[in-house]
Design a protein around this motif. Structure first.
Motif, PDB file in Angstrom:
ATOM      1  N   HIS A  15       1.243   0.615  -8.411  1.00  0.00           N
ATOM      2  CA  HIS A  15       0.607   1.240  -7.259  1.00  0.00           C
ATOM      3  C   HIS A  15      -0.838   1.550  -7.616  1.00  0.00           C
ATOM      4  O   HIS A  15      -1.111   2.125  -8.661  1.00  0.00           O
ATOM      5  CB  HIS A  15       1.279   2.566  -6.911  1.00  0.00           C
ATOM      6  CG  HIS A  15       2.684   2.415  -6.449  1.00  0.00           C
ATOM      7  ND1 HIS A  15       3.072   1.471  -5.541  1.00  0.00           N
ATOM      8  CD2 HIS A  15       3.795   3.095  -6.755  1.00  0.00           C
ATOM      9  CE1 HIS A  15       4.359   1.585  -5.314  1.00  0.00           C
ATOM     10  NE2 HIS A  15       4.830   2.563  -6.047  1.00  0.00           N
ATOM     11  N   THR A  16      -1.745   1.188  -6.736  1.00  0.00           N
ATOM     12  CA  THR A  16      -3.143   1.512  -6.962  1.00  0.00           C
ATOM     13  C   THR A  16      -3.522   2.640  -6.005  1.00  0.00           C
ATOM     14  O   THR A  16      -3.316   2.519  -4.799  1.00  0.00           O
ATOM     15  CB  THR A  16      -4.034   0.292  -6.664  1.00  0.00           C
ATOM     16  OG1 THR A  16      -3.443  -0.831  -7.324  1.00  0.00           O
ATOM     17  CG2 THR A  16      -5.440   0.491  -7.165  1.00  0.00           C
ATOM     18  N   ASP A  69      -8.028  -2.175   8.538  1.00  0.00           N
ATOM     19  CA  ASP A  69      -9.471  -2.444   8.430  1.00  0.00           C
ATOM     20  C   ASP A  69      -9.774  -3.847   7.903  1.00  0.00           C
ATOM     21  O   ASP A  69     -10.832  -4.404   8.199  1.00  0.00           O
ATOM     22  CB  ASP A  69     -10.117  -1.405   7.492  1.00  0.00           C
ATOM     23  CG  ASP A  69      -9.423  -1.365   6.138  1.00  0.00           C
ATOM     24  OD1 ASP A  69      -8.226  -1.029   6.109  1.00  0.00           O
ATOM     25  OD2 ASP A  69     -10.047  -1.704   5.123  1.00  0.00           O
ATOM     26  N   LYS A  85      -4.018  -1.210   5.770  1.00  0.00           N
ATOM     27  CA  LYS A  85      -5.023  -2.267   5.687  1.00  0.00           C
ATOM     28  C   LYS A  85      -5.419  -2.854   7.041  1.00  0.00           C
ATOM     29  O   LYS A  85      -5.757  -4.031   7.146  1.00  0.00           O
ATOM     30  CB  LYS A  85      -4.541  -3.367   4.732  1.00  0.00           C
ATOM     31  CG  LYS A  85      -4.420  -2.859   3.282  1.00  0.00           C
ATOM     32  CD  LYS A  85      -4.302  -3.991   2.297  1.00  0.00           C
ATOM     33  CE  LYS A  85      -5.072  -3.713   1.039  1.00  0.00           C
ATOM     34  NZ  LYS A  85      -5.056  -4.771   0.066  1.00  0.00           N
ATOM     35  N   GLY A  87       0.834  -1.207   0.000  1.00  0.00           N
ATOM     36  CA  GLY A  87       0.000   0.000   0.000  1.00  0.00           C
ATOM     37  C   GLY A  87       0.868   1.256   0.000  1.00  0.00           C
ATOM     38  O   GLY A  87       0.450   2.317   0.470  1.00  0.00           O
ATOM     39  N   LYS A  88       2.077   1.128  -0.553  1.00  0.00           N
ATOM     40  CA  LYS A  88       2.984   2.294  -0.608  1.00  0.00           C
ATOM     41  C   LYS A  88       2.361   3.428  -1.408  1.00  0.00           C
ATOM     42  O   LYS A  88       2.513   4.595  -1.064  1.00  0.00           O
ATOM     43  CB  LYS A  88       4.323   1.905  -1.264  1.00  0.00           C
ATOM     44  CG  LYS A  88       5.132   0.898  -0.479  1.00  0.00           C
ATOM     45  CD  LYS A  88       6.354   0.463  -1.242  1.00  0.00           C
ATOM     46  CE  LYS A  88       6.044  -0.273  -2.517  1.00  0.00           C
ATOM     47  NZ  LYS A  88       5.372  -1.566  -2.347  1.00  0.00           N
ATOM     48  N   GLY A  89       1.648   3.043  -2.496  1.00  0.00           N
ATOM     49  CA  GLY A  89       1.028   4.059  -3.359  1.00  0.00           C
ATOM     50  C   GLY A  89       0.112   4.962  -2.557  1.00  0.00           C
ATOM     51  O   GLY A  89       0.145   6.181  -2.677  1.00  0.00           O
ATOM     52  N   SER A  91      -3.346   3.255   8.126  1.00  0.00           N
ATOM     53  CA  SER A  91      -4.307   3.393   7.033  1.00  0.00           C
ATOM     54  C   SER A  91      -5.449   2.410   7.261  1.00  0.00           C
ATOM     55  O   SER A  91      -5.230   1.235   7.568  1.00  0.00           O
ATOM     56  CB  SER A  91      -3.601   3.108   5.704  1.00  0.00           C
ATOM     57  OG  SER A  91      -4.522   3.126   4.654  1.00  0.00           O
TER      58      SER A  91
HETATM   59  P1  GDP Z   1       1.701  -0.805  -3.459  1.00  0.00           P
HETATM   60  O1  GDP Z   1       2.336  -1.342  -4.679  1.00  0.00           O
HETATM   61  O2  GDP Z   1       2.548  -1.022  -2.245  1.00  0.00           O
HETATM   62  O3  GDP Z   1       1.253   0.610  -3.604  1.00  0.00           O
HETATM   63  O4  GDP Z   1       0.404  -1.653  -3.177  1.00  0.00           O
HETATM   64  P2  GDP Z   1      -0.792  -2.028  -4.181  1.00  0.00           P
HETATM   65  O5  GDP Z   1      -1.260  -0.824  -4.878  1.00  0.00           O
HETATM   66  O6  GDP Z   1      -0.438  -3.214  -4.976  1.00  0.00           O
HETATM   67  O7  GDP Z   1      -1.863  -2.559  -3.143  1.00  0.00           O
HETATM   68  C1  GDP Z   1      -2.439  -1.763  -2.275  1.00  0.00           C
HETATM   69  C2  GDP Z   1      -3.932  -1.942  -2.444  1.00  0.00           C
HETATM   70  O8  GDP Z   1      -4.493  -1.829  -1.191  1.00  0.00           O
HETATM   71  C3  GDP Z   1      -4.572  -0.854  -3.302  1.00  0.00           C
HETATM   72  O9  GDP Z   1      -5.702  -1.354  -3.953  1.00  0.00           O
HETATM   73  C4  GDP Z   1      -4.964   0.185  -2.275  1.00  0.00           C
HETATM   74  O10 GDP Z   1      -6.058   0.990  -2.650  1.00  0.00           O
HETATM   75  C5  GDP Z   1      -5.348  -0.711  -1.138  1.00  0.00           C
HETATM   76  N1  GDP Z   1      -5.122  -0.097   0.177  1.00  0.00           N
HETATM   77  C6  GDP Z   1      -4.094   0.698   0.583  1.00  0.00           C
HETATM   78  N2  GDP Z   1      -4.243   1.014   1.880  1.00  0.00           N
HETATM   79  C7  GDP Z   1      -5.383   0.391   2.286  1.00  0.00           C
HETATM   80  C8  GDP Z   1      -6.040   0.310   3.541  1.00  0.00           C
HETATM   81  O11 GDP Z   1      -5.630   0.851   4.536  1.00  0.00           O
HETATM   82  N3  GDP Z   1      -7.183  -0.459   3.587  1.00  0.00           N
HETATM   83  C9  GDP Z   1      -7.681  -1.120   2.494  1.00  0.00           C
HETATM   84  N4  GDP Z   1      -8.772  -1.844   2.626  1.00  0.00           N
HETATM   85  N5  GDP Z   1      -7.066  -1.060   1.312  1.00  0.00           N
HETATM   86  C10 GDP Z   1      -5.932  -0.318   1.210  1.00  0.00           C
END
Ligand code: GDP
Length: 429
Positions: free
Chosen positions: A45-46, A336, A334, A19-21, A417
Motif C-alpha cells: 500500500h502506498t 482525477d 483515481k 488505492g485501498k491504502g 478519491s
Molecule cells: P493499494 O494496494 O490498493 O493500496 O494500491 P497501491 O498503493 O498499489 O496504489 C495506489 C496508488 O495510487 C498509490 O500511489 C496512491 O497514492 C495512489 N492513489 C490512491 N488514490 C488516488 C487518487 O484518487 N488519485 C491519484 N492520482 N492517485 C491515487
C-alpha cells in the motif's frame, strides 16, 4: 448481546492496487483498530501523508494515525525479517509505534525457504502465475498442508526446531527437483529470521478475542484487505490469483471474529482497471491508450515496480465483486486520472466466443481470454477534479460517469478519491 462498536471491511474489487491504502488511511482517522486479514509482503500500500510517501507491505496503513492499534490477523503470512525492517523504518521516521502493533499467535510464518521455493517454482512453471516471488504461495501451501510454522510455535523452541527441520528436508528435496539446490545462504537467512522470534512474541496476541472484546466495548474496527476480488483464491481468475481469500468472507476467518460482527463492506474500485501479473484483462486498452493512462496514473507496482496493464472500468467484474463481497458501499479512487480524456468507455457485458452475451463474470478463467467486451461510451469532463471536496462541485460529466458505475455495480458510491493526498477525498452523504 449484539456488539456495540462497528466493524467495516475494506476490500479491493478489481485486481488489487485499487488505492485501498489511501481509503484505509482516510477511514482510519475515525476508528480504533485496523487489522489485516490475509496476504503477506506481496501487498504494497502506498500512502501519502503531507509530503512524505510511505509504502507499507505488512503493517496496516492505520499505523500512520497516532494511537490506532494495528493488527495482523491469523490469515496473514508473516515474513519476520521484512516485518521488522518495516517496523524499524517507521520508528526511524518518527512514527510512535510502541504498543500499537499486534500479531496473531495463529499467523503463519513465511520462512526464507518459502521465498526460494516461490522463485524456483515460478521460473520452472509452464503457466506463469506472475507471482511477486516473495514466498506467499509456498507459505500458504504449507499452511493448508498442515506443516506450517505459526507465531505461537516461536514460544516452544523444541517444537520449532522439529517443525523447521521437517520443513527444510522437504524444501531441499523440492528445490533439487526444480534444479535449484538449497544453499548455505538459506541457513544464514533462517538464523537471521529466527533470531527475531522473541521480539515478535512480545507483539503476539489472539486477534479474534481482541477484536471481539473491542467491539463489545464500543470500539470501531476496520478490517483491511490486500490485493483484490479478482485475485481471490476461490472467486478470482484462478489460477492467476493469490493464495488467500481476499474477499470479505476472508475478513472473518482471517482475523478470528464471527461474520455477524461485520456491519459494512466497502469495496474499493479504481475509476478504470489495472492488472499486474499474468492472466486475461478483458477491458484492456489499446497499446497507445495503455501507455497514456499508465503514465497518467503512475501505474507501476509498489512492491515490484512492474508496469501494470490498464483498461476501461469493467462493470462485469465490479458486479461480481458486489455480489461476492456483499458490498454495502463503494469507494471510487483515481477519478482525477481520467480528467483529461475526452471520451470514456465502460464495459457493461462480455460477448462470449459463441456469440452469446453475458453480464456475469465467468467462472472459467480461460474463457475470459476470448471474450469481447461490450462497451458503453460516455463523454469525458475534461477539467481538473483534484481540488474538489464536495460532490456538487464535480463536473457534470464526472457525476454522470460515477452514477453509471454505481448503477452498473449495484452499490452506492460513498467515497470519491481525486488525488494521492489525504485531503483529496469527497465523502458522499
Ligand atoms: P493499494 O494496494 O490498493 O493500496 O494500491 P497501491 O498503493 O498499489 O496504489 C495506489 C496508488 O495510487 C498509490 O500511489 C496512491 O497514492 C495512489 N492513489 C490512491 N488514490 C488516488 C487518487 O484518487 N488519485 C491519484 N492520482 N492517485 C491515487
Amino acid at each position: 448481546m449484539p456488539a456495540q462498536g462497528s466493524c467495516t471491511v475494506i476490500v479491493g474489487c478489481q485486481w488489487g492496487d485499487e488505492g485501498k491504502g489511501k481509503i484505509v488511511d482516510v477511514l482510519a482517522e475515525g476508528v480504533d483498530i485496523v487489522a489485516r486479514y490475509q496476504g503477506g509482503a506481496n501487498a504494497g500500500h502506498t500512502v501519502h501523508v503531507g509530503d512524505s510517501q510511505f509504502v507499507l507491505h505488512q503493517i496496516p496503513s492505520g499505523i500512520l494515525h497516532a494511537g490506532k492499534r494495528c493488527l495482523l490477523g491469523n490469515g496473514v503470512v508473516l515474513d519476520i525479517r521484512q516485518f521488522f525492517e518495516e517496523y524499524d523504518a517507521l520508528v526511524a521516521r518518527g512514527i510512535d509505534i510502541e504498543g500499537r502493533v499486534g500479531v496473531s499467535l495463529r499467523a503463519q510464518l513465511l520462512m526464507p525457504y518459502h521465498r526460494m521455493l516461490d522463485k524456483a517454482a515460478e521460473d520452472s512453471a509452464s503457466t506463469k502465475i506472475g507471482t511477486t516471488g516473495r514466498g506467499i504461495g509456498p507459505a500458504y501451501e504449507d499452511k493448508a498442508g498442515r506443516r506450517g510454522v505459526r507465531v505461537a510455535d516461536l514460544a516452544n523452541p523444541q517444537r520449532l526446531e522439529k517443525l523447521i527441520e521437517a520443513a527444510k528436508e522437504k524444501v531441499c528435496d523440492r528445490l533439487d527437483q526444480l534444479g535449484a539446490g538449497a544453499t548455505s545462504e538459506l541457513d544464514a537467512a533462517m538464523d537471521e529470521a529466527l533470531a527475531l522470534g522473541d521480539r515478535l512474541l512480545v507483539l503476539a496476541t489472539d486477534t479474534g478475542p481482541e477484536i471481539s472484546a473491542a467491539l463489545r466495548d464500543g470500539k470501531r474496527v476496520l478490517l483491511e484487505g490486500a490485493q483484490g476480488t479478482a485475485l481471490d483464491l476461490d472467486h478470482g481468475t484462478y489460477p492467476f490469483v493469490t493464495s488467500s481469500n481476499t474477499t470479505a468472507g476472508g475478513a472473518a476467518t482471517g482475523t478470528g471474529i464471527g461474520p455477524t460482527l461485520i456491519d459494512a463492506v466497502v469495496g474499493v474500485v479504481k475509476a478504470y482497471t489495472t492488472r499486474v501479473g499474468e492472466g486475461p484483462l478483458p477491458s484492456a486498452f489499446e497499446p497507445e491508450m495503455d501507455e497514456h493512462v499508465r503514465a497518467l496514473g503512475g501505474e507501476f507496482g509498489a512492491t515490484t515496480g512492474r508496469p501494470r496493464r490498464c483498461g476501461w472500468f469493467d462493470s462485469v467484474l465490479s458486479r461480481h465483486a458486489a455480489q461476492v463481497n456483499g458490498l454495502t458501499g463503494l469507494a471510487v479512487t483515481k477519478l482525477d486520472v481520467l480528467d483529461t480524456l475526452s471520451e470514456l468507455q465502460i464495459v457493461t457485458a462480455y460477448r462470449m466466443p459463441d456469440g452469446s452475451v453475458t453480464h456475469s463474470f465467468p467462472a472459467d478463467t480461460w474463457s475470459l481470454a476470448g471474450v469481447e467486451p461490450v462497451f458503453e461510451t460516455l463523454p469525458g469532463w475534461e477539467s481538473p477534479t483534484g481540488h474538489v471536496r464536495h460532490l456538487k462541485d464535480l463536473p457534470a460529466n464526472a457525476r454522470v460517469y460515477l452514477d453509471r458505475l454505481e448503477e452498473l455495480t449495484g452499490a452506492d458510491v460513498q467515497w470519491i478519491s481525486v488525488g494521492t493526498k489525504r485531503s483529496q477525498i469527497i465523502p458522499v452523504d
